[in-house]
Write a protein that holds these residues in place. Structure first.
Motif, PDB file in Angstrom:
ATOM      1  N   LEU A  87      19.618 -46.806 -28.970  1.00 23.91           N
ATOM      2  CA  LEU A  87      18.572 -47.634 -28.029  1.00 23.91           C
ATOM      3  C   LEU A  87      19.258 -47.908 -26.691  1.00 23.91           C
ATOM      4  O   LEU A  87      19.878 -48.405 -26.557  1.00 23.91           O
ATOM      5  CB  LEU A  87      18.139 -49.121 -28.820  1.00 23.91           C
ATOM      6  CG  LEU A  87      17.509 -49.369 -29.982  1.00 23.91           C
ATOM      7  CD1 LEU A  87      16.021 -48.880 -29.842  1.00 23.91           C
ATOM      8  CD2 LEU A  87      18.391 -49.273 -31.201  1.00 23.91           C
ATOM      9  N   THR A  88      17.354 -47.414 -26.422  1.00 25.69           N
ATOM     10  CA  THR A  88      18.225 -47.304 -24.578  1.00 25.69           C
ATOM     11  C   THR A  88      16.442 -47.359 -23.808  1.00 25.69           C
ATOM     12  O   THR A  88      16.037 -46.565 -24.372  1.00 25.69           O
ATOM     13  CB  THR A  88      18.642 -46.411 -24.029  1.00 25.69           C
ATOM     14  OG1 THR A  88      19.144 -46.465 -22.963  1.00 25.69           O
ATOM     15  CG2 THR A  88      18.317 -44.871 -24.382  1.00 25.69           C
ATOM     16  N   PRO A  89      16.213 -47.930 -23.180  1.00 29.31           N
ATOM     17  CA  PRO A  89      15.554 -47.830 -21.675  1.00 29.31           C
ATOM     18  C   PRO A  89      15.142 -46.489 -21.276  1.00 29.31           C
ATOM     19  O   PRO A  89      13.913 -46.077 -21.256  1.00 29.31           O
ATOM     20  CB  PRO A  89      15.726 -48.759 -20.488  1.00 29.31           C
ATOM     21  CG  PRO A  89      17.276 -49.231 -20.404  1.00 29.31           C
ATOM     22  CD  PRO A  89      17.510 -48.961 -21.829  1.00 29.31           C
ATOM     23  N   ILE A 131      15.521 -43.834 -28.212  1.00 23.86           N
ATOM     24  CA  ILE A 131      14.445 -44.299 -28.459  1.00 23.86           C
ATOM     25  C   ILE A 131      14.341 -45.850 -27.199  1.00 23.86           C
ATOM     26  O   ILE A 131      15.598 -47.022 -27.183  1.00 23.86           O
ATOM     27  CB  ILE A 131      14.035 -44.916 -29.838  1.00 23.86           C
ATOM     28  CG1 ILE A 131      13.860 -44.232 -30.414  1.00 23.86           C
ATOM     29  CG2 ILE A 131      12.675 -45.960 -30.047  1.00 23.86           C
ATOM     30  CD1 ILE A 131      13.250 -43.870 -31.706  1.00 23.86           C
ATOM     31  N   SER A 132      13.314 -46.141 -26.173  1.00 22.72           N
ATOM     32  CA  SER A 132      13.322 -46.727 -25.638  1.00 22.72           C
ATOM     33  C   SER A 132      11.532 -47.928 -25.985  1.00 22.72           C
ATOM     34  O   SER A 132      11.003 -46.946 -26.732  1.00 22.72           O
ATOM     35  CB  SER A 132      12.546 -46.756 -23.643  1.00 22.72           C
ATOM     36  OG  SER A 132      11.956 -47.560 -23.823  1.00 22.72           O
ATOM     37  N   GLY A 134      10.427 -49.895 -24.250  1.00 20.50           N
ATOM     38  CA  GLY A 134       9.165 -50.391 -23.592  1.00 20.50           C
ATOM     39  C   GLY A 134       9.788 -49.897 -21.889  1.00 20.50           C
ATOM     40  O   GLY A 134      11.500 -50.341 -22.044  1.00 20.50           O
ATOM     41  N   TYR A 136      10.863 -51.779 -19.536  1.00 23.79           N
ATOM     42  CA  TYR A 136      12.135 -52.753 -18.965  1.00 23.79           C
ATOM     43  C   TYR A 136      13.372 -52.885 -19.695  1.00 23.79           C
ATOM     44  O   TYR A 136      13.417 -52.214 -19.970  1.00 23.79           O
ATOM     45  CB  TYR A 136      10.980 -54.346 -19.159  1.00 23.79           C
ATOM     46  CG  TYR A 136      10.271 -54.428 -20.646  1.00 23.79           C
ATOM     47  CD1 TYR A 136       9.340 -53.860 -21.082  1.00 23.79           C
ATOM     48  CD2 TYR A 136      11.224 -54.331 -21.816  1.00 23.79           C
ATOM     49  CE1 TYR A 136       8.975 -53.765 -22.489  1.00 23.79           C
ATOM     50  CE2 TYR A 136      11.151 -53.851 -23.445  1.00 23.79           C
ATOM     51  CZ  TYR A 136       9.277 -53.604 -23.184  1.00 23.79           C
ATOM     52  OH  TYR A 136      10.070 -53.981 -24.510  1.00 23.79           O
ATOM     53  N   VAL A 137      13.775 -53.422 -18.891  1.00 20.39           N
ATOM     54  CA  VAL A 137      15.457 -53.922 -19.723  1.00 20.39           C
ATOM     55  C   VAL A 137      16.245 -55.218 -19.837  1.00 20.39           C
ATOM     56  O   VAL A 137      16.050 -56.204 -19.450  1.00 20.39           O
ATOM     57  CB  VAL A 137      16.194 -53.431 -17.604  1.00 20.39           C
ATOM     58  CG1 VAL A 137      17.447 -53.009 -18.199  1.00 20.39           C
ATOM     59  CG2 VAL A 137      15.763 -52.226 -17.064  1.00 20.39           C
ATOM     60  N   LEU A 138      16.351 -54.869 -21.228  1.00 22.66           N
ATOM     61  CA  LEU A 138      17.092 -56.165 -21.930  1.00 22.66           C
ATOM     62  C   LEU A 138      18.302 -55.727 -21.671  1.00 22.66           C
ATOM     63  O   LEU A 138      18.993 -55.169 -21.563  1.00 22.66           O
ATOM     64  CB  LEU A 138      16.318 -56.089 -23.088  1.00 22.66           C
ATOM     65  CG  LEU A 138      14.954 -56.257 -23.636  1.00 22.66           C
ATOM     66  CD1 LEU A 138      14.629 -55.617 -24.737  1.00 22.66           C
ATOM     67  CD2 LEU A 138      14.537 -57.400 -23.014  1.00 22.66           C
ATOM     68  N   GLY A 140      20.284 -55.677 -24.027  1.00 29.49           N
ATOM     69  CA  GLY A 140      21.625 -55.191 -24.912  1.00 29.49           C
ATOM     70  C   GLY A 140      20.300 -54.421 -26.149  1.00 29.49           C
ATOM     71  O   GLY A 140      19.143 -54.888 -25.807  1.00 29.49           O
ATOM     72  N   GLY A 141      20.823 -53.564 -27.155  1.00 34.94           N
ATOM     73  CA  GLY A 141      19.850 -52.953 -27.863  1.00 34.94           C
ATOM     74  C   GLY A 141      19.481 -53.498 -28.850  1.00 34.94           C
ATOM     75  O   GLY A 141      18.700 -53.401 -30.052  1.00 34.94           O
ATOM     76  N   PRO A 144      15.472 -55.319 -29.740  1.00 29.68           N
ATOM     77  CA  PRO A 144      14.887 -53.426 -29.320  1.00 29.68           C
ATOM     78  C   PRO A 144      14.884 -52.564 -31.072  1.00 29.68           C
ATOM     79  O   PRO A 144      14.126 -52.275 -31.247  1.00 29.68           O
ATOM     80  CB  PRO A 144      15.802 -52.347 -28.444  1.00 29.68           C
ATOM     81  CG  PRO A 144      15.779 -53.129 -27.742  1.00 29.68           C
ATOM     82  CD  PRO A 144      16.605 -55.002 -28.003  1.00 29.68           C
TER      83      PRO A 144
HETATM   84  N1  ADE Z   1      18.229 -51.675 -24.355  1.00 26.24           N
HETATM   85  C1  ADE Z   1      17.820 -52.418 -23.077  1.00 26.24           C
HETATM   86  N2  ADE Z   1      16.751 -52.254 -22.837  1.00 26.24           N
HETATM   87  C2  ADE Z   1      15.875 -51.648 -23.979  1.00 26.24           C
HETATM   88  C3  ADE Z   1      15.077 -50.890 -23.911  1.00 26.24           C
HETATM   89  N3  ADE Z   1      13.657 -51.205 -23.067  1.00 26.24           N
HETATM   90  N4  ADE Z   1      14.945 -50.495 -25.154  1.00 26.24           N
HETATM   91  C4  ADE Z   1      15.870 -50.299 -25.024  1.00 26.24           C
HETATM   92  N5  ADE Z   1      17.012 -50.471 -25.606  1.00 26.24           N
HETATM   93  C5  ADE Z   1      16.891 -51.471 -24.559  1.00 26.24           C
END
Ligand code: ADE
Length: 256
Positions: A87-89, A131-132, A134, A136-138, A140-141, A144
């Motif tokens: 899980l990553t932006p 996979i993101s 959306g 925006y940045v959280l 952590g995963g 998500p």
């Molecule tokens: N980790 C941080 N931001 C995320 C995002 N937008 N989607 C998935 N993983 C994330």
């Protein structure tokens, strides 16, 4: 369907997934969520999972060894292993189509990052899909991962009490959902459209299609390009885009 989540916060799971529809699917064993503590694959005495980035810069990066150990351990434990998802932006956007693809899997491993991310060698060598949820940045995963589990698990046959509610979801046919109403037919001075109370299923279907087109044209015109519309619908959508269509029932073919 089984989800294995690799995280430094395993106690967060199942969290909100234990409630409602997914909670019932978990109780009935239609869906299983196993959370694995990444630190168990780190070294004592500090159980450290991160380090400074090579080349300098702010933040910390997950080191490869604990991640590789955790992914290997899940693969050894889960009888059936499907894709390893990070899980990553920076990943592809989670859409209904992606969720449908993932719902065919028997098992999915979800890797939750924190801080500045994870060592790129793990992404290259051990991650199948990124996979993101959306743009925006959280921090952590984990959230998500929960969003992904909820989105995919509700597509597992029998997970939803009423299979039709997934079949007619927003996005299933590329459109946003039409408006919904329930009793009472009149609340304050606000009246439910007559067509929905007419009992005429053909008119109701036509109204819903029109309203879904209207909703999509007004709120998500970017989705229209992927639709296969007939000429009437194209003209209707063009009017909506020009702001010329009011929410009146006389927009529905066959409704005078
Ligand atoms: N980790 C941080 N931001 C995320 C995002 N937008 N989607 C998935 N993983 C994330």
């Amino acid at each position: 369907m089984r989800f294995d989540v690799i995280t430094i916060f395993p106690e967060l799971f199942p969290g909100p997934l234990a409630q409602g529809v997914i909670g019932r699917a978990l109780q009935r064993d239609l869906v299983r969520v196993h959370a694995h503590d990444l630190r168990e694959h780190a070294e004592p005495p500090h159980w450290k999972v991160d380090d400074e980035p090579f080349g300098g810069g702010a933040g910390m990066v997950y080191t490869p060894k604990p991640l590789a150990g955790a992914i290997d351990a899940v693969k050894a434990e889960a009888a059936l292993t499907g894709p390893v998802v990070f899980l990553t932006p920076q990943g592809e956007r989670l859409t209904h189509a992606v969720a449908q693809e993932l719902a065919y899997e028997e098992q999915i491993t979800l890797v939750c990052g924190r801080y500045e991310g994870i060592d790129h060698r793990i992404r290259e060598q051990m991650i199948d899909r990124e996979i993101s949820i959306g743009d925006y940045v959280l921090t952590g995963g984990e959230l998500p991962a929960m969003v992904l589990i909820e989105t995919v698990a509700r597509l597992v046959p029998e997970a939803l009490g009423d299979p039709d509610s997934a079949r007619f979801d927003s996005f299933v046919d590329g459109l946003l959902d039409h408006p919904q109403y329930t009793r009472p037919a009149e609340f304050r001075d606000w009246v439910v459209p007559e067509v929905l109370r007419s009992g005429d299923h053909a008119r109701v279907r036509a109204w819903r299609r029109r309203e879904a087109l209207r909703m999509t044209a007004q709120r998500r015109p970017d989705l229209l390009a992927c639709l296969d519309l007939d000429s009437d619908e194209k003209a209707f959508v063009a009017d909506c885009l020009r702001g010329q269509k009011s929410d009146r029932e006389d927009d529905v073919p066959g409704v005078d």
